[in-house]
Design an enzyme around this catalytic site. Structure first.
Site, PDB file in Angstrom:
ATOM      1  N   ALA A 227       0.807  -1.224   0.000  1.00 28.72           N
ATOM      2  CA  ALA A 227       0.000   0.000   0.000  1.00 28.72           C
ATOM      3  C   ALA A 227       0.842   1.276   0.000  1.00 28.72           C
ATOM      4  O   ALA A 227       0.422   2.311  -0.524  1.00 28.72           O
ATOM      5  CB  ALA A 227      -0.940  -0.021   1.204  1.00 28.72           C
TER       6      ALA A 227
ATOM      7  N   HIS B 131      -3.665  -9.732  -4.521  1.00 28.20           N
ATOM      8  CA  HIS B 131      -4.964  -9.565  -3.854  1.00 28.20           C
ATOM      9  C   HIS B 131      -6.071  -9.122  -4.802  1.00 28.20           C
ATOM     10  O   HIS B 131      -7.100  -8.625  -4.353  1.00 28.20           O
ATOM     11  CB  HIS B 131      -4.821  -8.585  -2.682  1.00 28.20           C
TER      12      HIS B 131
ATOM     13  N   CYS C 248     -20.857 -11.157 -10.742  1.00 29.06           N
ATOM     14  CA  CYS C 248     -22.092 -11.546 -10.052  1.00 29.06           C
ATOM     15  C   CYS C 248     -21.862 -12.917  -9.412  1.00 29.06           C
ATOM     16  O   CYS C 248     -21.391 -13.838 -10.087  1.00 29.06           O
ATOM     17  CB  CYS C 248     -23.233 -11.587 -11.064  1.00 29.06           C
TER      18      CYS C 248
HETATM   19  P1  NAD Z   1       0.487  -1.517   5.058  1.00 22.03           P
HETATM   20  O1  NAD Z   1      -0.493  -0.393   5.150  1.00 22.03           O
HETATM   21  O2  NAD Z   1       0.404  -2.584   6.072  1.00 22.03           O
HETATM   22  O3  NAD Z   1       1.963  -0.943   5.098  1.00 22.03           O
HETATM   23  C1  NAD Z   1       2.376   0.094   4.256  1.00 22.03           C
HETATM   24  C2  NAD Z   1       3.834   0.365   4.559  1.00 22.03           C
HETATM   25  O4  NAD Z   1       4.331   1.274   3.606  1.00 22.03           O
HETATM   26  C3  NAD Z   1       4.047   0.970   5.941  1.00 22.03           C
HETATM   27  O5  NAD Z   1       5.068   0.226   6.577  1.00 22.03           O
HETATM   28  C4  NAD Z   1       4.487   2.406   5.631  1.00 22.03           C
HETATM   29  O6  NAD Z   1       5.485   2.857   6.523  1.00 22.03           O
HETATM   30  C5  NAD Z   1       5.056   2.305   4.231  1.00 22.03           C
HETATM   31  N1  NAD Z   1       4.872   3.510   3.422  1.00 22.03           N
HETATM   32  C6  NAD Z   1       3.744   4.238   3.286  1.00 22.03           C
HETATM   33  N2  NAD Z   1       3.916   5.207   2.367  1.00 22.03           N
HETATM   34  C7  NAD Z   1       5.198   5.098   1.930  1.00 22.03           C
HETATM   35  C8  NAD Z   1       5.987   5.815   1.000  1.00 22.03           C
HETATM   36  N3  NAD Z   1       5.490   6.849   0.312  1.00 22.03           N
HETATM   37  N4  NAD Z   1       7.279   5.436   0.794  1.00 22.03           N
HETATM   38  C9  NAD Z   1       7.811   4.388   1.501  1.00 22.03           C
HETATM   39  N5  NAD Z   1       7.105   3.675   2.395  1.00 22.03           N
HETATM   40  C10 NAD Z   1       5.817   4.019   2.608  1.00 22.03           C
HETATM   41  O7  NAD Z   1       0.382  -2.104   3.577  1.00 22.03           O
HETATM   42  P2  NAD Z   1       0.579  -3.577   3.036  1.00 22.03           P
HETATM   43  O8  NAD Z   1       1.772  -4.185   3.651  1.00 22.03           O
HETATM   44  O9  NAD Z   1       0.463  -3.491   1.587  1.00 22.03           O
HETATM   45  O10 NAD Z   1      -0.681  -4.350   3.612  1.00 22.03           O
HETATM   46  C11 NAD Z   1      -1.982  -3.789   3.478  1.00 22.03           C
HETATM   47  C12 NAD Z   1      -2.978  -4.645   2.741  1.00 22.03           C
HETATM   48  O11 NAD Z   1      -4.090  -3.814   2.414  1.00 22.03           O
HETATM   49  C13 NAD Z   1      -2.483  -5.176   1.434  1.00 22.03           C
HETATM   50  O12 NAD Z   1      -2.916  -6.479   1.354  1.00 22.03           O
HETATM   51  C14 NAD Z   1      -3.173  -4.354   0.361  1.00 22.03           C
HETATM   52  O13 NAD Z   1      -3.799  -5.176  -0.581  1.00 22.03           O
HETATM   53  C15 NAD Z   1      -4.309  -3.644   1.053  1.00 22.03           C
HETATM   54  N6  NAD Z   1      -4.349  -2.210   0.714  1.00 22.03           N
HETATM   55  C16 NAD Z   1      -4.252  -1.837  -0.584  1.00 22.03           C
HETATM   56  C17 NAD Z   1      -4.269  -0.507  -0.928  1.00 22.03           C
HETATM   57  C18 NAD Z   1      -4.138  -0.145  -2.377  1.00 22.03           C
HETATM   58  O14 NAD Z   1      -4.508  -0.929  -3.240  1.00 22.03           O
HETATM   59  N7  NAD Z   1      -3.569   1.020  -2.699  1.00 22.03           N
HETATM   60  C19 NAD Z   1      -4.401   0.481   0.064  1.00 22.03           C
HETATM   61  C20 NAD Z   1      -4.531   0.070   1.401  1.00 22.03           C
HETATM   62  C21 NAD Z   1      -4.480  -1.295   1.709  1.00 22.03           C
HETATM   63 ZN    ZN Z   2     -26.118 -12.296 -12.249  1.00 29.45          ZN
END
Ligand code: NAD
Ligand code: ZN
Length: 244
Positions: A28, A123, A131
């Protein structure tokens, strides 16, 4: 930017230039600079909304679809977000002929929007929906613009995003692709992920090469064999040059 980080980015540049087969494994944090909040940094969704993990779960989807979709449409469907410099540089590297595979935990589709072709979405994606009864497919706008819970115009059943919800297994095919890419890679760049979501986080251990880099603005070093660049991804990738 500190001298240490500048030196580390120089090392990363050399690794990218010399790399034959690169995997970028992201989360993320890759999309926060596109205006999409992550879950676990100090400004993430979990900090403000402790029940997020409960709401976007398999069980909640079926027991309380109304509340699921209220949260999901508002907090996960950023259909107007644009790729940032990290997405764009990775796409440019691929376009310039680098063999680069992106394995992402994100569901926002921003790597593809930036032009990357070789993307493995662990994911799933907000852009695919179906549907649950007749299988008809729907785009993100149909879901986002629907009133409350989106239902199928053909059969009236509920529409489900092709996103792996908490409590659901990953697609076997996707896992196999990710493992195969990691097994043959010679450079692994892990960026913007807290590595707290399993099984996704465990995949990085499949990588057997020597060159490992971890970029995160907040987290601590993973293990000694990773070069840990404590910086924003945008600050790192804005300095990376796409050399042919
Ligand atoms: P997380 O939120 O657990 O961790 C994000 C990490 O990225 C944190 O450790 C943070 O310090 C770091 N971070 C944030 N912005 C940053 C930047 N600009 N530069 C460097 N580091 C940065 O995310 P995760 O580990 O991906 O787990 C979250 C789950 O939620 C995933 O499975 C994901 O699919 C989902 N999710 C997806 C989205 C999306 O699609 N954009 C958004 C939120 C959550
Ligand atoms: Zn249908």
């Amino acid at each position: 930017m500190s001298e240490l980080i500048e030196k580390q980015i120089e090392r990363l540049q050399k690794m990218i230039d010399d790399g034959i087969d690169i995997v970028f494994f992201g989360g993320a944090g890759v999309s926060t600079e596109s205006g999409i909040p992550d879950f676990r940094s100090s400004t993430g969704i979990f900090t403000n909304n402790l029940s997020a993990e409960t709401i976007i779960s398999h069980d909640y989807f079926y027991y309380n679809p109304k509340e699921f979709y209220r949260f999901y449409k508002d907090k996960m469907m950023y259909t107007k977000a644009e790729p940032n410099i990290c997405h764009k540089k990775l796409a440019e590297l691929e376009k310039a002929g680098k063999h680069i595979t992106i394995i992402t935990q994100n569901i926002d589709g921003l790597h593809q929007k930036a032009g990357s072709k070789n993307v493995i979405e662990l994911h799933g994606s907000i852009y695919k929906n179906h549907c649950i009864a007749c299988g008809k497919n729907f785009d993100a706008n149909f879901v986002k613009n629907s009133d409350g819970v989106p239902t199928c115009p053909r059969c009236g059943s509920i529409i489900k995003p092709d996103v792996v919800l908490y409590g659901e297994p990953l697609s076997e095919e996707t896992v196999n692709k990710a493992v195969a890419a990691l097994e043959k890679a010679d450079l692994l760049i892990v960026g913007g992920t807290s590595l707290k979501v399993y099984p996704a986080a465990s995949f990085i251990h499949v990588f057997r090469g020597d060159n490992k880099v971890y970029i995160n603005m907040e987290n601590e070093q993973l293990s000694d064999d990773f070069i840990f660049i404590k910086s924003k991804l945008g600050d790192v990738f804005s300095q990376i040059k796409v050399n042919k």
